[in-house]
Design a protein around this motif. Structure first.
Motif, short mmCIF file in Angstrom:
data_model
loop_
_atom_site.label_atom_id
_atom_site.label_comp_id
_atom_site.label_asym_id
_atom_site.label_seq_id
_atom_site.Cartn_x
_atom_site.Cartn_y
_atom_site.Cartn_z
N VAL A 114 6.12 -2.25 8.86
CA VAL A 114 6.83 -2.01 7.70
C VAL A 114 7.89 -2.81 7.21
O VAL A 114 9.03 -2.95 7.98
N ALA A 115 7.90 -3.97 6.20
CA ALA A 115 8.72 -4.82 6.15
C ALA A 115 9.41 -4.65 5.09
O ALA A 115 10.74 -5.17 4.83
N GLY A 116 9.11 -3.67 4.01
CA GLY A 116 9.86 -3.15 2.81
C GLY A 116 9.37 -1.98 2.27
O GLY A 116 8.23 -1.64 2.49
N SER A 117 10.01 -1.33 1.33
CA SER A 117 9.72 -0.12 0.80
C SER A 117 10.25 -0.03 -0.59
O SER A 117 11.27 -0.58 -0.69
N VAL A 118 9.48 0.93 -1.37
CA VAL A 118 10.17 1.16 -2.83
C VAL A 118 9.57 2.79 -2.97
O VAL A 118 8.45 3.10 -2.78
N ASN A 119 10.34 3.51 -3.70
CA ASN A 119 9.81 5.06 -4.06
C ASN A 119 10.30 5.08 -5.42
O ASN A 119 10.98 4.68 -5.95
N SER A 120 9.77 6.00 -6.10
CA SER A 120 10.16 6.89 -7.43
C SER A 120 9.92 8.40 -7.39
O SER A 120 8.77 8.59 -7.00
N PHE A 121 11.04 8.82 -7.84
CA PHE A 121 10.87 10.35 -8.30
C PHE A 121 10.46 10.42 -9.70
O PHE A 121 10.83 9.80 -10.67
N ARG A 122 9.56 11.30 -9.73
CA ARG A 122 9.30 11.76 -11.46
C ARG A 122 10.40 12.79 -11.83
O ARG A 122 10.27 13.99 -11.36
N PHE A 123 11.34 12.29 -12.51
CA PHE A 123 12.27 13.23 -13.28
C PHE A 123 12.21 13.60 -14.51
O PHE A 123 11.33 12.90 -15.45
N GLU A 124 12.64 15.00 -14.95
CA GLU A 124 12.80 15.24 -16.48
C GLU A 124 14.30 14.76 -16.57
O GLU A 124 15.05 15.80 -16.44
N MET A 125 14.41 13.80 -17.25
CA MET A 125 15.70 13.25 -17.70
C MET A 125 16.02 13.07 -19.06
O MET A 125 15.03 12.81 -19.92
N THR A 126 17.18 13.35 -19.42
CA THR A 126 17.39 13.48 -21.10
C THR A 126 17.68 12.00 -21.40
O THR A 126 18.53 11.43 -20.78
N MET A 127 16.99 11.50 -22.33
CA MET A 127 16.93 10.25 -22.97
C MET A 127 17.29 10.63 -24.57
O MET A 127 17.47 11.65 -24.89
N ARG A 161 0.89 -1.17 0.01
CA ARG A 161 -0.11 0.12 -0.03
C ARG A 161 0.89 1.25 -0.05
O ARG A 161 1.96 1.07 0.06
N GLY A 162 0.20 2.39 -0.06
CA GLY A 162 0.88 3.82 -0.08
C GLY A 162 1.02 4.01 1.49
O GLY A 162 0.71 3.38 2.30
N ILE A 163 1.67 5.05 1.54
CA ILE A 163 1.99 5.66 2.79
C ILE A 163 1.71 7.49 2.86
O ILE A 163 1.32 8.00 1.90
N ASP A 164 1.58 7.82 4.17
CA ASP A 164 1.43 9.54 4.10
C ASP A 164 2.63 9.82 4.80
O ASP A 164 3.45 9.14 5.43
N ARG A 165 2.85 11.23 5.06
CA ARG A 165 3.91 11.91 5.53
C ARG A 165 4.34 11.37 7.07
O ARG A 165 5.51 11.07 7.24
N GLY A 218 7.15 14.71 -2.38
CA GLY A 218 5.58 14.29 -2.24
C GLY A 218 5.73 12.92 -1.70
O GLY A 218 6.96 12.30 -2.15
N TYR A 219 4.74 12.02 -1.18
CA TYR A 219 5.01 10.86 -0.51
C TYR A 219 4.05 9.88 -1.38
O TYR A 219 3.78 8.92 -1.01
N GLY A 259 17.78 10.66 12.96
CA GLY A 259 18.69 11.62 11.89
C GLY A 259 18.47 11.12 10.58
O GLY A 259 18.58 12.33 9.84
N ARG A 260 18.25 9.89 10.28
CA ARG A 260 17.97 9.86 8.84
C ARG A 260 16.69 10.51 8.28
O ARG A 260 16.77 11.09 7.05
N THR A 261 15.81 10.29 9.29
CA THR A 261 14.39 10.82 8.61
C THR A 261 14.47 12.32 8.49
O THR A 261 14.07 13.20 7.54
N GLU A 262 15.06 12.95 9.66
CA GLU A 262 15.37 14.48 9.46
C GLU A 262 16.30 14.90 8.24
O GLU A 262 16.03 15.80 7.47
N ARG A 263 17.20 13.93 7.90
CA ARG A 263 17.98 14.30 6.68
C ARG A 263 17.34 14.24 5.37
O ARG A 263 17.54 14.87 4.30
N LEU A 264 16.60 13.10 5.23
CA LEU A 264 15.85 12.90 4.14
C LEU A 264 14.59 13.83 3.93
O LEU A 264 13.87 13.66 2.93
N ARG A 265 13.92 14.15 5.15
CA ARG A 265 12.68 14.73 5.17
C ARG A 265 12.64 16.03 3.93
O ARG A 265 11.45 15.93 3.25
#
Length: 426
Positions: free
Chosen positions: A72-85, A20-24, A59-60, A46-52
């Motif tokens: 929470v046993a595992g996670s995955v995320n993706s950023f929407r980039f404008e990347m040169t292809m 499922r998804g998460i919230d902040r 966004g989440y 400290g990791r949370t504060e660094r990445l927040r």
């Protein structure tokens, strides 16, 4: 015109995990899992504060977690980039934040997350995904192919001499600054040049905060971050971000200058930057990080054999939607072929695809014709950026060529003028 296949009707066994998804508010649990999976040295807080800041900016809504009860046993995320292809900038999902809690490894957690993420990306209309791999043996089974190489180049000072005909423009002006003095001009240069450099992505402010960080952790044993900025009457033309470390003993100076990023809009601007870093007093060696494998320095240094290169795998590419991804890029030469694709985690890609391509793009359609080439989707991802070949996979026996020369013809069509370089691990 592009036609996509229908999902494979063969049922996929339901995973034992709720994805499922998460919230902040749940992000600290995610940071805890990812940090432990990657053996991070900082605390979960400290990791949370660094990445927040990074997550607040992006966004989440693209985070997925697998949960075991309330844990929470595992996670995955993706950023929407404008990347040169190949062909120019386009949306690419930058996959990150992948981790599984140590007691839940090898139980299908990551498989469930990756399968769901691919489905979500397709539903969002995103045909390509990219990632940096902490371990090279993980992502091939999920359809990612190692598509680019980057290199760290080291040149000892006595050999840091450029060829006599290196282009130099006396009208250019080079000045040395500390980073907070010229951040806006650095960002301006990169924004203009990123669309011309394969796999660069446009950086939001939070990414520039990471690239330009000058904290004690970022410095390590080196000094503060400096910017060599080269300009013309038309404005800034390039920059080099670097740090120095002074070392001295009875044998003399052994100091190091380490270039974290060098970006230039013209050959003369690049030469001006190399002239600067190679001629700093007291420096014994210069290290240039994150270079493309065909970086111009190979052709600028008078004695290229004095370059010590340490190559590393860069981006792994995943064709989320095979026909869309292949249709949206240009091809160096016209080509026509039938490619049979196997795809365990995105069954809508599986099948035989007729590709008819030229310098504008491609028509990609399902067909019942006999294939010229059969391969896993990961091999298409590996070849997509034009740096690695399908012919090499045929030679290795992991792809099958049914029509002699089919792989070579596709390789020629997928070729690009310059090797990719991303330079920022996301």
């Amino acid at each position: 015109m592009t036609k996509t296949s229908e999902p494979d009707p063969t049922p996929v066994p339901a995973p034992d995990w709720t994805v499922r998804g998460i919230d902040r508010d749940e992000f600290p649990s995610v940071a805890r899992v990812v940090g432990e999976a990657l053996l991070a040295s900082d605390s979960p807080q400290g990791r949370t504060e660094r990445l927040r800041p990074l997550m607040d900016a992006h966004g989440y809504d693209r985070f997925l977690v697998a949960v075991d009860g309330d844990e929470v046993a595992g996670s995955v995320n993706s950023f929407r980039f404008e990347m040169t292809m190949p062909g120019g900038p386009r949306p690419v999902a930058g996959v990150s934040g992948v981790g599984v809690w140590p007691t839940h490894r090898r139980k299908g957690v990551l498989s469930a997350l990756m399968r769901r993420q691919l489905r979500d990306l397709r539903d969002r209309g995103e045909s390509l995904a990219a990632l940096w791999a902490s371990e090279g043996g993980i992502y091939g089974r999920f359809g990612y192919g190692a598509a680019s190489m980057e290199a760290e180049l080291t040149v000892a000072r006595p050999h840091a001499r450029l060829v006599p005909d290196a282009p130099r423009d006396p009208a250019l002006n080079l000045r040395l600054h500390y980073v907070d003095e010229v951040r806006d001009r650095v960002v301006e240069v990169f924004r203009k040049l990123a669309p011309t450099q394969l796999t660069r992505f446009q950086r939001a402010d939070v990414w520039w905060d990471r690239v330009l960080a000058d904290t004690p952790e970022a410095r390590g044993s080196f000094g503060g971050l400096k910017v060599a900025l080269v300009s013309s009457a038309d404005g800034p033309q390039g920059y080099a971000l670097y740090r120095t470390r002074a070392e001295y003993d009875q044998a003399g100076w052994h100091s190091e200058l380490r270039v974290h990023e060098l970006v230039a809009g013209t050959p003369a601007a690049r030469v001006a930057l190399y002239d600067h870093v190679f001629n700093r007093d007291l420096v014994a060696k210069v290290v240039v990080e994150n270079t493309a494998v065909d970086d111009p320095l190979w052709n600028l240094l008078a004695d290229r054999q004095r370059i010590s290169a340490v190559p590393t795998t860069g981006l792994w590419m995943r064709l989320v939607d095979v026909p869309a991804a292949l249709a949206e890029r240009p091809y160096a030469v016209p080509v026509e072929a039938v490619v049979e694709v196997a795809d365990r985690y995105a069954p809508w890609n599986a099948g035989r695809w007729r590709i008819k391509a030229d310098e504008v793009g491609a028509d990609v359609e399902l067909t019942d014709e006999a294939p010229d080439l059969s391969l896993d989707v990961s091999h298409l991802g590996a070849a997509f950026l034009g740096q690695h070949t399908l012919s090499a996979r045929v030679a290795a026996g992991v792809a099958t060529e049914h029509t002699l020369g089919a792989a070579a013809r596709l390789d020629a069509a997928l070729r690009v003028a310059h090797a990719p370089v991303c330079g920022v691990i996301f």
